[in-house]
Scaffold this motif. Structure first.
Motif, PDB file in Angstrom:
ATOM      1  N   PHE A  37       0.432 -21.071  14.145  1.00 29.89           N
ATOM      2  CA  PHE A  37       0.365 -22.248  15.014  1.00 29.89           C
ATOM      3  C   PHE A  37       0.409 -23.542  14.218  1.00 29.89           C
ATOM      4  CE2 PHE A  37      -2.500 -25.487  16.833  1.00 29.89           C
ATOM      5  CZ  PHE A  37      -1.764 -25.825  17.944  1.00 29.89           C
ATOM      6  N   LEU A  38      -0.103 -23.548  12.982  1.00 25.73           N
ATOM      7  CA  LEU A  38      -0.165 -24.776  12.212  1.00 25.73           C
ATOM      8  C   LEU A  38       1.225 -25.336  12.002  1.00 25.73           C
ATOM      9  CD1 LEU A  38      -2.809 -23.820   9.523  1.00 25.73           C
ATOM     10  CD2 LEU A  38      -3.128 -25.297  11.505  1.00 25.73           C
ATOM     11  N   PRO A  39       1.430 -26.647  12.207  1.00 23.78           N
ATOM     12  CA  PRO A  39       2.755 -27.249  12.046  1.00 23.78           C
ATOM     13  C   PRO A  39       3.159 -27.272  10.577  1.00 23.78           C
ATOM     14  CG  PRO A  39       1.128 -28.949  12.453  1.00 23.78           C
ATOM     15  CD  PRO A  39       0.430 -27.619  12.639  1.00 23.78           C
ATOM     16  N   PRO A  40       4.445 -27.281  10.286  1.00 24.67           N
ATOM     17  CA  PRO A  40       4.889 -27.305   8.881  1.00 24.67           C
ATOM     18  C   PRO A  40       4.521 -28.615   8.224  1.00 24.67           C
ATOM     19  CG  PRO A  40       6.741 -27.622  10.360  1.00 24.67           C
ATOM     20  CD  PRO A  40       5.576 -27.281  11.227  1.00 24.67           C
ATOM     21  N   ALA A  41       4.314 -28.539   6.902  1.00 22.36           N
ATOM     22  CA  ALA A  41       3.933 -29.726   6.136  1.00 22.36           C
ATOM     23  C   ALA A  41       5.116 -30.656   5.989  1.00 22.36           C
ATOM     24  CB  ALA A  41       3.397 -29.320   4.760  1.00 22.36           C
ATOM     25  N   ALA A  42       4.784 -31.921   5.802  1.00 26.89           N
ATOM     26  CA  ALA A  42       5.841 -32.923   5.612  1.00 26.89           C
ATOM     27  C   ALA A  42       6.452 -32.767   4.236  1.00 26.89           C
ATOM     28  CB  ALA A  42       5.256 -34.329   5.782  1.00 26.89           C
ATOM     29  N   SER A  43       7.743 -32.883   4.143  1.00 32.41           N
ATOM     30  CA  SER A  43       8.433 -32.727   2.861  1.00 32.41           C
ATOM     31  C   SER A  43       8.386 -34.021   2.073  1.00 32.41           C
ATOM     32  CB  SER A  43       9.889 -32.337   3.107  1.00 32.41           C
ATOM     33  OG  SER A  43      10.537 -33.299   3.907  1.00 32.41           O
ATOM     34  N   GLN A 100      -1.167 -27.023   2.524  1.00 29.87           N
ATOM     35  CA  GLN A 100      -2.075 -26.467   3.521  1.00 29.87           C
ATOM     36  C   GLN A 100      -2.919 -27.553   4.175  1.00 29.87           C
ATOM     37  OE1 GLN A 100      -1.846 -23.372   4.515  1.00 29.87           O
ATOM     38  NE2 GLN A 100      -0.260 -22.984   2.974  1.00 29.87           N
ATOM     39  N   GLY A 101      -3.339 -28.541   3.387  1.00 38.98           N
ATOM     40  CA  GLY A 101      -4.090 -29.646   3.983  1.00 38.98           C
ATOM     41  C   GLY A 101      -3.248 -30.488   4.914  1.00 38.98           C
ATOM     42  N   GLU A 102      -1.985 -30.690   4.555  1.00 41.43           N
ATOM     43  CA  GLU A 102      -1.091 -31.467   5.418  1.00 41.43           C
ATOM     44  C   GLU A 102      -0.742 -30.726   6.697  1.00 41.43           C
ATOM     45  OE1 GLU A 102       2.153 -32.263   2.875  1.00 41.43           O
ATOM     46  OE2 GLU A 102       1.236 -34.019   1.936  1.00 41.43           O
ATOM     47  N   ARG A 103      -0.836 -29.400   6.681  1.00 43.52           N
ATOM     48  CA  ARG A 103      -0.576 -28.640   7.897  1.00 43.52           C
ATOM     49  C   ARG A 103      -1.720 -28.764   8.897  1.00 43.52           C
ATOM     50  NH1 ARG A 103       1.372 -22.662   6.596  1.00 43.52           N
ATOM     51  NH2 ARG A 103       1.852 -22.778   8.844  1.00 43.52           N
ATOM     52  N   VAL A 104      -2.909 -28.998   8.403  1.00 40.77           N
ATOM     53  CA  VAL A 104      -4.063 -29.150   9.291  1.00 40.77           C
ATOM     54  C   VAL A 104      -4.200 -30.587   9.768  1.00 40.77           C
ATOM     55  CG1 VAL A 104      -6.568 -28.884   9.443  1.00 40.77           C
ATOM     56  CG2 VAL A 104      -5.222 -27.224   8.153  1.00 40.77           C
ATOM     57  N   PHE A 116      -3.803 -27.615  20.679  1.00 36.46           N
ATOM     58  CA  PHE A 116      -5.012 -27.685  19.867  1.00 36.46           C
ATOM     59  C   PHE A 116      -6.141 -28.405  20.597  1.00 36.46           C
ATOM     60  CE2 PHE A 116      -7.592 -29.786  16.557  1.00 36.46           C
ATOM     61  CZ  PHE A 116      -8.072 -28.660  15.909  1.00 36.46           C
ATOM     62  N   VAL A 117      -5.828 -29.492  21.290  1.00 35.14           N
ATOM     63  CA  VAL A 117      -6.860 -30.215  22.037  1.00 35.14           C
ATOM     64  C   VAL A 117      -7.414 -29.348  23.166  1.00 35.14           C
ATOM     65  CG1 VAL A 117      -7.261 -32.202  23.538  1.00 35.14           C
ATOM     66  CG2 VAL A 117      -5.977 -32.492  21.426  1.00 35.14           C
ATOM     67  N   PRO A 135      -2.060 -33.069  10.697  1.00 36.74           N
ATOM     68  CA  PRO A 135      -1.336 -33.627  11.848  1.00 36.74           C
ATOM     69  C   PRO A 135      -1.731 -33.042  13.197  1.00 36.74           C
ATOM     70  CG  PRO A 135       0.178 -32.866  10.129  1.00 36.74           C
ATOM     71  CD  PRO A 135      -1.152 -32.275   9.861  1.00 36.74           C
ATOM     72  N   LEU A 136      -2.720 -32.148  13.262  1.00 36.86           N
ATOM     73  CA  LEU A 136      -3.045 -31.509  14.536  1.00 36.86           C
ATOM     74  C   LEU A 136      -3.527 -32.520  15.575  1.00 36.86           C
ATOM     75  CD1 LEU A 136      -4.786 -28.208  13.394  1.00 36.86           C
ATOM     76  CD2 LEU A 136      -2.511 -28.486  14.404  1.00 36.86           C
ATOM     77  N   LEU A 137      -4.149 -33.603  15.153  1.00 43.02           N
ATOM     78  CA  LEU A 137      -4.658 -34.610  16.077  1.00 43.02           C
ATOM     79  C   LEU A 137      -3.878 -35.911  16.022  1.00 43.02           C
ATOM     80  CD1 LEU A 137      -8.509 -34.104  15.578  1.00 43.02           C
ATOM     81  CD2 LEU A 137      -7.086 -33.294  17.466  1.00 43.02           C
ATOM     82  N   SER A 138      -2.767 -35.929  15.307  1.00 46.50           N
ATOM     83  CA  SER A 138      -1.994 -37.169  15.162  1.00 46.50           C
ATOM     84  C   SER A 138      -0.844 -37.283  16.158  1.00 46.50           C
ATOM     85  CB  SER A 138      -1.435 -37.267  13.744  1.00 46.50           C
ATOM     86  OG  SER A 138      -0.535 -36.198  13.487  1.00 46.50           O
ATOM     87  N   TRP A 139      -0.619 -36.247  16.998  1.00 47.11           N
ATOM     88  CA  TRP A 139       0.440 -36.225  18.011  1.00 47.11           C
ATOM     89  C   TRP A 139       1.831 -36.367  17.398  1.00 47.11           C
ATOM     90  CZ3 TRP A 139      -0.610 -34.948  22.986  1.00 47.11           C
ATOM     91  CH2 TRP A 139      -1.951 -35.022  23.372  1.00 47.11           C
TER      92      TRP A 139
END
Length: 284
Positions: A278-284, A215-219, A234-235, A221-225
């Protein structure tokens, strides 16, 4: 031929001094100015256990060193299934009130009792319109709870509650594992069984930690493009949110948000909300 019972009563000469003791630190000043390291604490604990065990081994009846180590919790840094269960249940007991409040708030949001829900709406509007009443209301509520619990508290000192430490329902194998030496002195088959059991228990903690990290990894990357479309959305949302928050009174936004959270089930959807999707999937 009878038995002699000795009763000791602890009393204080000055109630003011007794109340003042609650505001003083428990340890001497040097324990806070120059605290001991963990290695020094373990060394001192080991020496204290040896001194107490040497003295009590000469008592009548004598006490073994294992009893002294168990009573002083000398091996608290080692794994114990019983201690882990006890800590888990203690933690659940601490947060039980918070879980109860969350459950009742969920019933309010689902309109289980419409009278209670309407009263909560009225109280919420009052607190939003007069935010200076929030802290006084909270402290007054805790005062009334403490006053109510005064009539329910025990008149005599409570006895030892064995279920807190899970000592009343501990398995013999778990107890044998707790009193085992370090390194272990058991057979290879028994150690393999206990290792597999430990892997099963640790796997549950690993799953919970993995879910929290996901859940933390999904939040994050919102500003990392990493996903340009998601970051753009999001911006843009942040820009409009800043404009709305700047131009709209905070009380009105708080009231709208509260009414939206406590809306009637008729206006709810069974599918997850849009921000969750809307939150992007977490990195595996």
């Amino acid at each position: 031929m009878g038995e002699l019972h000795l009763a000791i009563r602890f009393s204080c000469t000055s109630m003011v001094n007794m109340m003042f003791i609650y505001s003083r630190p428990l340890l001497p000043k040097m324990h806070y100015v120059r605290p001991l390291t963990m290695s020094q604490l373990e060394m001192l604990r080991h020496q204290a256990v040896n001194i107490v065990a040497a003295r009590l081994s000469r008592a009548e009846p004598p006490l073994r060193k294992e009893v002294i180590e168990y009573m002083t919790d000398a091996h608290s840094h080692l794994w114990s299934m019983r201690r882990s269960k006890a800590s888990f249940f203690r933690l659940m007991s601490v947060f039980s009130r918070l879980f109860s409040v969350g459950k009742r708030f969920g019933e309010v949001c689902m309109w289980k009792n419409w009278i209670t829900t309407v009263l909560v709406h009225i109280l919420y509007v009052m607190l939003v319109c007069f935010p200076e009443l929030i802290l006084p209301t909270v402290f007054l509520y805790m005062f009334l709870i403490g006053l109510w619990n005064y009539w329910l508290h025990a008149k005599y000192p409570p006895h030892m509650i064995t279920r807190i430490s899970c000592a009343n329902a501990v398995h013999l194998d778990e107890l044998d594992e707790e009193f085992d030496t370090f390194p272990t002195s058991k057979s290879a088959d028994l150690v393999r069984y206990r290792y597999d059991r430990l892997r099963s228990v640790a796997g549950k903690f690993q799953t919970v930690l993995g879910d929290v990290a996901s859940q933390g990894e999904r939040v994050q990357p919102l500003l990392s493009w990493r996903d340009p479309r998601a970051t753009t959305i999001f911006v843009t949302f942040c820009l409009f949110a800043a404009i709305v928050l700047y131009s709209t009174p905070l009380k009105a936004l708080a009231a709208i948000a509260g009414f939206y959270v406590m809306r009637h089930p008729r206006f709810r959807h069974k599918l997850p909300s849009a921000p969750t999707q809307f939150l992007p999937p977490a990195a595996s």
